[in-house]
Write a protein that holds these residues in place. Structure first.
Motif, PDB file in Angstrom:
ATOM      1  N   VAL B 237       0.859  -1.183   0.000  1.00 37.87           N
ATOM      2  CA  VAL B 237       0.000   0.000   0.000  1.00 37.87           C
ATOM      3  C   VAL B 237       0.894   1.232   0.000  1.00 37.87           C
ATOM      4  CG1 VAL B 237      -1.826   1.205   1.221  1.00 37.87           C
ATOM      5  CG2 VAL B 237      -1.694  -1.284   1.316  1.00 37.87           C
ATOM      6  N   PRO B 238       0.719   2.076  -1.008  1.00 35.13           N
ATOM      7  CA  PRO B 238       1.554   3.267  -1.059  1.00 35.13           C
ATOM      8  C   PRO B 238       1.259   4.163   0.135  1.00 35.13           C
ATOM      9  CG  PRO B 238       0.111   3.094  -3.006  1.00 35.13           C
ATOM     10  CD  PRO B 238      -0.249   1.995  -2.097  1.00 35.13           C
ATOM     11  N   ASN B 239       2.279   4.822   0.677  1.00 36.62           N
ATOM     12  CA  ASN B 239       1.989   5.739   1.773  1.00 36.62           C
ATOM     13  C   ASN B 239       1.485   7.069   1.236  1.00 36.62           C
ATOM     14  OD1 ASN B 239       4.187   7.314   1.072  1.00 36.62           O
ATOM     15  ND2 ASN B 239       5.565   6.177   2.408  1.00 36.62           N
ATOM     16  N   LEU B 240       1.050   7.921   2.158  1.00 36.97           N
ATOM     17  CA  LEU B 240       0.351   9.138   1.768  1.00 36.97           C
ATOM     18  C   LEU B 240       1.221  10.008   0.865  1.00 36.97           C
ATOM     19  CD1 LEU B 240      -2.415  10.302   2.285  1.00 36.97           C
ATOM     20  CD2 LEU B 240      -1.389  11.781   4.029  1.00 36.97           C
ATOM     21  N   GLN B 241       2.496  10.065   1.209  1.00 38.34           N
ATOM     22  CA  GLN B 241       3.414  10.904   0.442  1.00 38.34           C
ATOM     23  C   GLN B 241       3.526  10.419  -0.998  1.00 38.34           C
ATOM     24  OE1 GLN B 241       6.733  12.581   2.015  1.00 38.34           O
ATOM     25  NE2 GLN B 241       7.237  13.291  -0.025  1.00 38.34           N
ATOM     26  N   GLU B 242       3.713   9.089  -1.127  1.00 34.42           N
ATOM     27  CA  GLU B 242       3.825   8.522  -2.478  1.00 34.42           C
ATOM     28  C   GLU B 242       2.551   8.771  -3.269  1.00 34.42           C
ATOM     29  OE1 GLU B 242       6.743   4.812  -1.257  1.00 34.42           O
ATOM     30  OE2 GLU B 242       4.580   4.638  -1.098  1.00 34.42           O
ATOM     31  N   PHE B 243       1.422   8.623  -2.577  1.00 32.29           N
ATOM     32  CA  PHE B 243       0.142   8.824  -3.238  1.00 32.29           C
ATOM     33  C   PHE B 243       0.011  10.269  -3.695  1.00 32.29           C
ATOM     34  CE2 PHE B 243      -4.383   9.988  -2.879  1.00 32.29           C
ATOM     35  CZ  PHE B 243      -4.863   9.198  -3.906  1.00 32.29           C
ATOM     36  N   LYS B 244       0.364  11.178  -2.783  1.00 35.06           N
ATOM     37  CA  LYS B 244       0.210  12.600  -3.113  1.00 35.06           C
ATOM     38  C   LYS B 244       1.089  12.967  -4.296  1.00 35.06           C
ATOM     39  CE  LYS B 244       0.535  15.089   0.742  1.00 35.06           C
ATOM     40  NZ  LYS B 244       0.416  15.708   1.995  1.00 35.06           N
ATOM     41  N   GLU B 245       2.321  12.447  -4.286  1.00 33.95           N
ATOM     42  CA  GLU B 245       3.250  12.806  -5.357  1.00 33.95           C
ATOM     43  C   GLU B 245       2.776  12.319  -6.707  1.00 33.95           C
ATOM     44  OE1 GLU B 245       7.199  11.593  -4.516  1.00 33.95           O
ATOM     45  OE2 GLU B 245       7.461  13.126  -2.979  1.00 33.95           O
ATOM     46  N   SER B 246       2.140  11.136  -6.726  1.00 29.00           N
ATOM     47  CA  SER B 246       1.771  10.612  -8.032  1.00 29.00           C
ATOM     48  C   SER B 246       0.338  10.961  -8.432  1.00 29.00           C
ATOM     49  CB  SER B 246       1.989   9.102  -8.086  1.00 29.00           C
ATOM     50  OG  SER B 246       1.675   8.516  -6.871  1.00 29.00           O
ATOM     51  N   LEU B 247      -0.439  11.499  -7.488  1.00 27.12           N
ATOM     52  CA  LEU B 247      -1.844  11.811  -7.810  1.00 27.12           C
ATOM     53  C   LEU B 247      -1.949  12.760  -9.006  1.00 27.12           C
ATOM     54  CD1 LEU B 247      -4.809  11.471  -7.051  1.00 27.12           C
ATOM     55  CD2 LEU B 247      -4.606  13.513  -5.630  1.00 27.12           C
ATOM     56  N   ARG B 248      -1.053  13.735  -9.027  1.00 28.12           N
ATOM     57  CA  ARG B 248      -1.058  14.709 -10.120  1.00 28.12           C
ATOM     58  C   ARG B 248      -1.010  13.983 -11.464  1.00 28.12           C
ATOM     59  NH1 ARG B 248       3.033  18.696 -12.074  1.00 28.12           N
ATOM     60  NH2 ARG B 248       4.632  17.370 -11.150  1.00 28.12           N
TER      61      ARG B 248
END
Lengths: 340, 496
Positions: B237-248
């Motif tokens: 499960v990706p952590n919040l930071q990884e998710f935020k960085e790739s959400l864009r």
């Protein structure tokens, strides 16, 4: 770890069961021959005693594939065995037909034939001829029509052909790749209206031609009638004429080209055949089973829902039709300067 | 409104709900096995749906569609063998991440990206269908050519160290793409008289060869008994930071996927490469792209899932399928007596709304199923090298054979494996060849169609507004990439 094993096991089971379901969707419908009511008379050979192979030369899921599988499934029921469908695609069908024609002539390989077998033969790009097969039946016919965009200035076939005569090779006519069935139909139309010439814009298939007609990227297009009703009803595409012997039930108010004085009726078809030299008794069993399947009201209903234009010709009539059609294919390809 | 509520009630009926889940699971598994694709799964299963209620059957097939696009990324990431052509774009970064022990997170991000892209395309489909369908119809041959050329500029993004070598690889791909049937005339060309070549080089075997078989050769040559470093598999499960960085990039990928999806014939593969190019240009760490960037997984994987919603638009509103999967879906719908096309939205909203709801549900189910299968599957990376090599060989051979039941295709895959190995050895990037092989036929077809239309005048590309727009974007993106690359590569004149 225990959890992991459980999940893996579930996945494996699902995968296996679907692989089975996918590969063998037919065996599930098998009736053992003994129980089947269509057992041939006692004198006939014991056929079929094992699953048969059907070679379909078009890709899985396309129109010809769906039609062949539907007909095949109902015929398999009559035969008390199943068909294992193989899509052997490529080279406009030549690869699959080559494989089918060279299979053992024991009735366990059935080929799905379509109009293109004639084109391939006339073009001389493949050694396979329709005569390399013993025919079983024809089960559909696909008449084509001449279509124009909804707001096209051409209201009738006369007007369109007059314009093509006046400014030769400027009107864009959408067809499938040159030399194919649609192009042949358009070529015959040119020939029937002395001096008319279109500029051909070939597309990959029907879907692309419909898009080009709706988006006004062509002046006219040749297209099968199936699936066109709602574009016509919607007003985005209009149909000028049907290139068939008779009017179509789909467009009862649209005249045929013959009614309008242009002698063009060009019919595409689908059917089944076995390699040349298959024993007569075996062929008789197949012919009988396919005929019964064709007459099955359930099949007729399904085929109607799938938009198939059913048309039955038995082995002999089918052969007569091909013998008549083949010289015409050669003639039109000569006229279009593909062969000498 | 009543119809919307009915639709929601319909899809949550136990049978429909479980069929959707089942569809996603089958799709994921078919997608994950190289050679088996979502198209094949739908083609094989659609006969079984003939006797189902139309909506149930559509839900099953839509589930497969959503799962299939995601499933292919799993093997692309773990063993460098993309399950489907649309997943080829994530091979470089995904496999690099696996070697770094981050394969789990990579698959996790791919899963989330697929869901985000899929939901994005659902929203576009629900609110903009008629509008986008009209836009798609504006594309004639000239416009297709320009948009494909724009897609080809992604070559610069996947070139790696040297643009010159990248362009060379791309040209090789374009050349290989010309083998086989001419798109305009009924003749086969460049086949050297070999019968099996007359239908051209099949794409999937080529991709499997260049990625998976080339990797096999490399693994075997570099194999040492003591060199058995065990790759760790950490969380999935990706952590919040990884998710935020790739959400864009998931959202940008979704946008790209929808736009390319609505163009009939373009499909998921092109969308994922265009999205990859976008990541390469705009990523926070562009130097990581190609060497294990999560953003470079997010963009393409979101894009290829978004294609599903995009491709549904012309299929439902015009009756024109946007890719091979929707072509099969179209056939399945017609068998059920539902005729997609301009009248569907007028006469059959009772069918349209459950389809919309079903697409949303299958994307949510994808998140759930995806997360369950990630952990066990990502353990593939733990397999010992000799086992992995045999595993790769088996799946490579099966995969290339299964795409058209042809042993010749296995031969093609092996030849491409050797080619891929040597290209890699001499630092010629493989991805541009793959990209060019996909785009080549489209490019050639639209170019020749446009030339027929204009009687041979290339001015046609500069007189149609949409075409001009795409040509301009293509020119700007490639020039800016070249400029940036030269600036970055100050010490070495990067291959020039």
């Amino acid at each position: 770890m225990k959890n992991l094993k459980k999940i893996l096991a579930i996945i494996l089971i699902c995968l296996l069961s679907f692989a089975l379901a996918a590969c063998g969707s037919q065996p599930a419908q098998n009736n053992p021959p003994a129980q089947s009511g269509t057992q041939p008379a006692a004198s006939a050979p014991a056929y079929p005693t094992k699953p048969m192979e059907m070679i379909i030369v078009w890709s899985a899921g396309g129109g010809s594939d769906l039609a062949a599988r539907l007909m095949g499934d109902y015929a398999a029921k009559e035969l008390g065995q199943s068909f294992v469908y193989q899509n052997v695609t490529g080279a406009n069908g030549a690869i699959g037909w080559d494989q089918a024609a060279n299979s053992p002539a024991d009735g366990y390989t059935v080929a799905n034939l379509t109009f293109d077998v004639l084109t391939n033969q006339a073009m001389g790009q493949t050694p396979i001829k329709y005569d390399d097969f013993d025919l079983i039946m024809q089960f559909t016919t696909q008449p084509v029509g001449v279509f124009v965009p909804g707001d096209s200035p051409y209201q009738t076939l006369d007007e369109l052909l007059a314009a093509a005569k006046e400014k030769p090779e400027t009107l864009q006519m959408g067809t499938t790749p040159l030399g194919g069935f649609f192009h042949q139909a358009a070529g015959l139309l040119e020939a029937s209206a002395d001096g008319a010439k279109f500029k051909y814009l070939p597309f990959k298939g029907s879907a692309e031609i419909i898009a080009a007609l709706s988006g006004k990227h062509v002046d006219a297009g040749i297209q099968t009638l199936t699936g066109m009703e709602q574009h016509v009803e919607n007003g985005s595409i209009r149909v000028l004429a049907i290139l068939a012997e008779e009017r179509s039930q789909l467009f009862p108010n649209t005249p045929t080209a013959k009614e309008l004085g242009y002698d063009v009726a060009w019919e595409s078809w689908r059917g089944f055949a076995v390699p040349k030299g298959t024993p007569e008794e075996v062929r008789a069993i197949l012919e009988d089973a396919f005929k019964k399947a064709y007459d099955n009201p359930e099949f007729q209903q399904k085929a109607k829902e799938a938009g198939l234009d059913l048309y039955y010709r038995g082995a002999a009539d089918f052969k007569t039709m091909l013998d008549e059609q083949y010289p015409n294919v050669e003639a039109v390809l000569k006229q279009l300067e593909f062969i000498k | 409104m009543e119809l919307v509520i009915n639709a929601i009630v319909t899809i949550f009926q136990p049978i429909n709900f479980s069929l959707t889940l089942l569809g996603v699971l089958i799709g994921t598994l078919f997608g994950a096995i190289p050679g088996l694709t979502a198209t094949l799964a739908i083609a094989l299963l659609s006969p079984l749906t003939f006797n189902m209620d139309p909506i149930s059957s559509m839900l099953l097939l839509l589930g497969i569609y959503a799962g299939g696009m995601y499933g292919g990324s799993i093997t692309a990431i773990t063993i460098r063998a993309p399950g489907a052509p649309a997943n080829a774009a994530v091979v470089d970064d995904g496999y690099a991440l696996t070697l770094q022990g981050k394969g789990g997170v990579a698959i996790g991000i791919s899963n989330v990206a697929g869901v985000v892209g899929g939901l994005f395309s659902c929203i576009a489909m629900i609110f903009l269908s008629p509008l986008l369908a009209k836009f798609a119809l504006m594309f004639g041959p000239a416009e297709y050519f320009s948009v494909t050329l724009f897609g080809l500029t992604a070559v610069f993004a996947v070139s790696g160290k040297s643009f010159v070598k990248g362009v060379f690889s791309a040209l090789l791909g374009l050349l290989l793409a010309t083998v086989g049937y001419d798109p305009i005339l009924p003749f086969s060309r460049f086949n050297f008289g070999v019968g099996s070549l007359s239908r051209g080089l099949s794409f999937l075997p080529a991709v499997i060869g260049m990625f998976a078989f080339a990797e096999v050769i490399r693994l075997v040559l570099e194999y040492k008994e003591e060199n058995q470093q065990i790759v760790k598999v950490d969380r999935v499960v990706p952590n919040l930071q990884e998710f935020k960085e790739s959400l864009r990039f998931m959202i940008r990928g979704g946008f790209i996927g929808v736009l390319i999806g609505i163009l009939p014939g373009a499909g998921g593969t092109i969308a994922s490469y265009v999205a990859y190019g976008d990541v390469r240009r705009n990523a926070r760490h562009p130097e990581l792209v190609g060497k294990g960037s999560l953003e470079a997984i997010a963009g393409p994987e979101s894009a290829n899932n978004a294609v599903s919603g995009g491709a549904m638009i012309p299929m439902l509103t015009l009756g024109i399928p946007g890719d091979s999967v929707t072509a099969v879906l179209l056939g399945a719908m017609m068998i059920q007596g539902i005729q997609p096309g301009p009248l569907l939205f007028k006469n059959h909203l009772d069918v349209v709304y459950p389809i919309f709801a079903g697409m949303i549900l299958s994307n949510l189910a994808l998140l759930f199923i995806g997360m369950i299968v990630v952990k066990p599957i990502s353990r593939i990376a733990l397999i010992k090298k000799p086992l992995l090599i045999s595993f790769l060989m088996i799946f490579g051979v099966i995969g290339s054979f299964a795409s058209s039941n042809s042993i010749f295709d296995v031969l093609v895959a092996i030849c491409f494996g050797v080619l891929g190995f040597f290209m890699d050895r001499f630092d010629f990037p493989i991805a541009p060849t793959v990209l060019a092989m996909i785009l080549g036929p489209l490019l050639e077809n639209s170019l020749r169609q446009a030339m027929i239309t204009s009687n041979g005048s290339p001015l046609i590309f500069f007189t149609k507004p949409i075409s001009v727009i795409f040509l301009t974007i293509a020119a700007i993106t490639s020039l800016s990439m070249i400029y940036r690359e030269r600036k970055q590569a100050k010490p070495l004149p990067s291959g020039f």
